[in-house]
Design a protein around this motif. Structure first.
Motif, mmCIF file in Angstrom:
data_model
loop_
_atom_site.group_PDB
_atom_site.id
_atom_site.type_symbol
_atom_site.label_atom_id
_atom_site.label_comp_id
_atom_site.label_asym_id
_atom_site.label_seq_id
_atom_site.Cartn_x
_atom_site.Cartn_y
_atom_site.Cartn_z
ATOM 1 N N THR A 150 0.832 -1.208 0.000
ATOM 2 C CA THR A 150 0.000 0.000 0.000
ATOM 3 C C THR A 150 0.864 1.253 0.000
ATOM 4 O OG1 THR A 150 -1.574 -1.219 1.345
ATOM 5 C CG2 THR A 150 -1.918 1.140 1.167
ATOM 6 N N LEU A 151 1.888 1.239 0.859
ATOM 7 C CA LEU A 151 2.760 2.406 0.967
ATOM 8 C C LEU A 151 3.448 2.695 -0.368
ATOM 9 C CD1 LEU A 151 3.607 4.348 3.217
ATOM 10 C CD2 LEU A 151 5.667 2.988 3.479
ATOM 11 N N PHE A 168 0.971 4.119 -2.767
ATOM 12 C CA PHE A 168 0.594 5.479 -2.394
ATOM 13 C C PHE A 168 1.687 6.469 -2.765
ATOM 14 C CE2 PHE A 168 0.206 8.821 0.932
ATOM 15 C CZ PHE A 168 -0.992 9.337 0.495
ATOM 16 N N TRP A 171 1.520 7.136 -6.356
ATOM 17 C CA TRP A 171 0.348 7.982 -6.647
ATOM 18 C C TRP A 171 0.668 9.451 -6.395
ATOM 19 C CZ3 TRP A 171 -4.732 7.508 -8.342
ATOM 20 C CH2 TRP A 171 -5.581 8.571 -8.022
ATOM 21 N N LEU A 182 -5.207 12.855 -2.082
ATOM 22 C CA LEU A 182 -4.430 11.942 -1.240
ATOM 23 C C LEU A 182 -5.326 10.833 -0.692
ATOM 24 C CD1 LEU A 182 -1.988 14.175 0.836
ATOM 25 C CD2 LEU A 182 -1.602 12.932 -1.281
ATOM 26 N N ALA A 183 -6.561 11.198 -0.288
ATOM 27 C CA ALA A 183 -7.469 10.192 0.270
ATOM 28 C C ALA A 183 -7.833 9.153 -0.781
ATOM 29 C CB ALA A 183 -8.725 10.864 0.809
ATOM 30 N N GLY A 210 -6.066 8.341 -3.364
ATOM 31 C CA GLY A 210 -4.865 7.546 -3.596
ATOM 32 C C GLY A 210 -4.669 6.494 -2.526
ATOM 33 N N ALA A 211 -4.852 6.899 -1.265
ATOM 34 C CA ALA A 211 -4.661 5.939 -0.172
ATOM 35 C C ALA A 211 -5.670 4.801 -0.287
ATOM 36 C CB ALA A 211 -4.805 6.653 1.172
ATOM 37 N N GLY A 212 -6.935 5.152 -0.597
ATOM 38 C CA GLY A 212 -7.964 4.122 -0.748
ATOM 39 C C GLY A 212 -7.631 3.173 -1.881
ATOM 40 N N ALA A 234 -4.707 2.576 -3.273
ATOM 41 C CA ALA A 234 -3.515 1.779 -2.984
ATOM 42 C C ALA A 234 -3.868 0.601 -2.084
ATOM 43 C CB ALA A 234 -2.449 2.654 -2.330
ATOM 44 N N LEU A 235 -4.736 0.872 -1.091
ATOM 45 C CA LEU A 235 -5.118 -0.204 -0.169
ATOM 46 C C LEU A 235 -5.913 -1.286 -0.894
ATOM 47 C CD1 LEU A 235 -5.007 -1.132 2.736
ATOM 48 C CD2 LEU A 235 -7.167 0.024 3.153
#
Lengths: 164, 120
Positions: free
Chosen positions: A10-11, A14, A17, A29-30, A32-34, A36-37
């Motif tokens: 994930t990291l 992210f 991204w 960013l949110a 992207g984090a979603g 990536a997870l």
């Protein structure tokens, strides 16, 4: 242990991204984090390549040291090949030698093989358990021990600390 | 700003010179394996230097350029390794001045082992 794999994946996703979007907008960013997870859960649900990674300050330090050594070797490698190419007599002395590595982890071996390919006059052809087959543009020694000393050792001492 | 652009252009020029030397290497080397060697190394540093030069001219692109540099560093050795391995499996000959081929012995050993496995 599986959580660590998914977190590292994930990291990495992210970070890519953020680099590609080149913005720090919280919404982007949110998303992207979603994403990536979700991607890490989908594609890394059973992967175990990152579980060998040591997350300690020493490992980080050695990673930077290693990057430095690697970049120096990359530049040396290019100058070496360039000088061989433009010398009229084409001074090459090629052959395929075998070397041994102490590294146990697959990730460490992969990085070692890639580094060997990018350093002066050596090209990894295959890896078989702990034996690497290397095409060497200027064979200095055909002996396994000597070749290991010359090709592998300079990277292995750092990678050992990072991956064990 | 102007100075940065000039330095960037010079670094890009250095990168192009490495790419040119790589191309000359491709033409001059005697066999596939040596060609792969010349191609991989010169193109890796050449591409990195070109991107680094562009980075100085266009600082806003740093994120994308960093991603490009990382992917070049990771994918270049992998592809050249696969090419060399495939060439060796297909029996592409090494040049006459080659000193040793330890890998040939290993391949023969594997082939014999496979035959034994099939017969049993």
């Amino acid at each position: 242990m599986q959580i660590k794999n998914i977190l590292v994946a994930t990291l990495i996703g992210f970070i890519f991204w953020v680099l590609l979007n080149n913005t720090l907008d919280p919404l982007i960013l949110a998303i992207g984090a979603g994403l990536a997870l979700i991607l890490a859960l989908l594609f890394c649900a059973r992967c175990n390549v990152f579980s060998e990674l040591k997350v300690t300050p020493a490992a980080f330090g050695y990673t930077f040291l290693y990057l430095g050594v690697f970049l120096v070797e990359l530049v040396k490698s290019n100058l070496d090949v360039a000088s061989r190419v433009i010398t009229p007599s084409l001074p090459i002395n090629p052959g395929i030698v075998e070397v041994k590595t102490h590294l146990k982890s697959r990730m460490g071996r992969m990085i070692l093989a890639n580094s060997i390919t990018l350093t002066p006059g050596t090209l990894t052809i295959d890896i078989h358990e702990d034996t690497l087959y290397i095409h060497w543009i200027d064979v200095q020694t055909e002996d396994k021990q000597g070749a290991t000393e010359k090709i592998v050792r300079k990277f292995e001492k750092y990678l050992e600390k990072i991956y064990g | 700003m102007e100075l940065l652009a000039i330095i960037g252009a010079l670094i890009t020029l250095a990168g192009s010179i490495f790419l040119l030397l790589g191309a000359i290497g491709l033409l001059r080397m005697p066999d596939s394996y040596n060609r792969i060697q010349a191609g991989t190394k010169a193109s890796t540093l050449g591409t990195i230097l070109s991107f680094a030069g562009i980075l100085l001219i266009m600082p806003g692109w740093w994120g994308k350029l960093l991603v490009l540099i990382i992917s070049v560093i990771i994918t270049n050795p992998v592809s050249s390794h696969v090419l060399a391995r495939a060439a060796h499996y297909m029996g592409v000959p090494l040049t006459k001045t080659t000193l040793v081929d330890k890998y040939r012995e290993e391949e023969e050993y594997i082939a014999v082992k496979d035959q034994n496995n099939e017969s049993t």
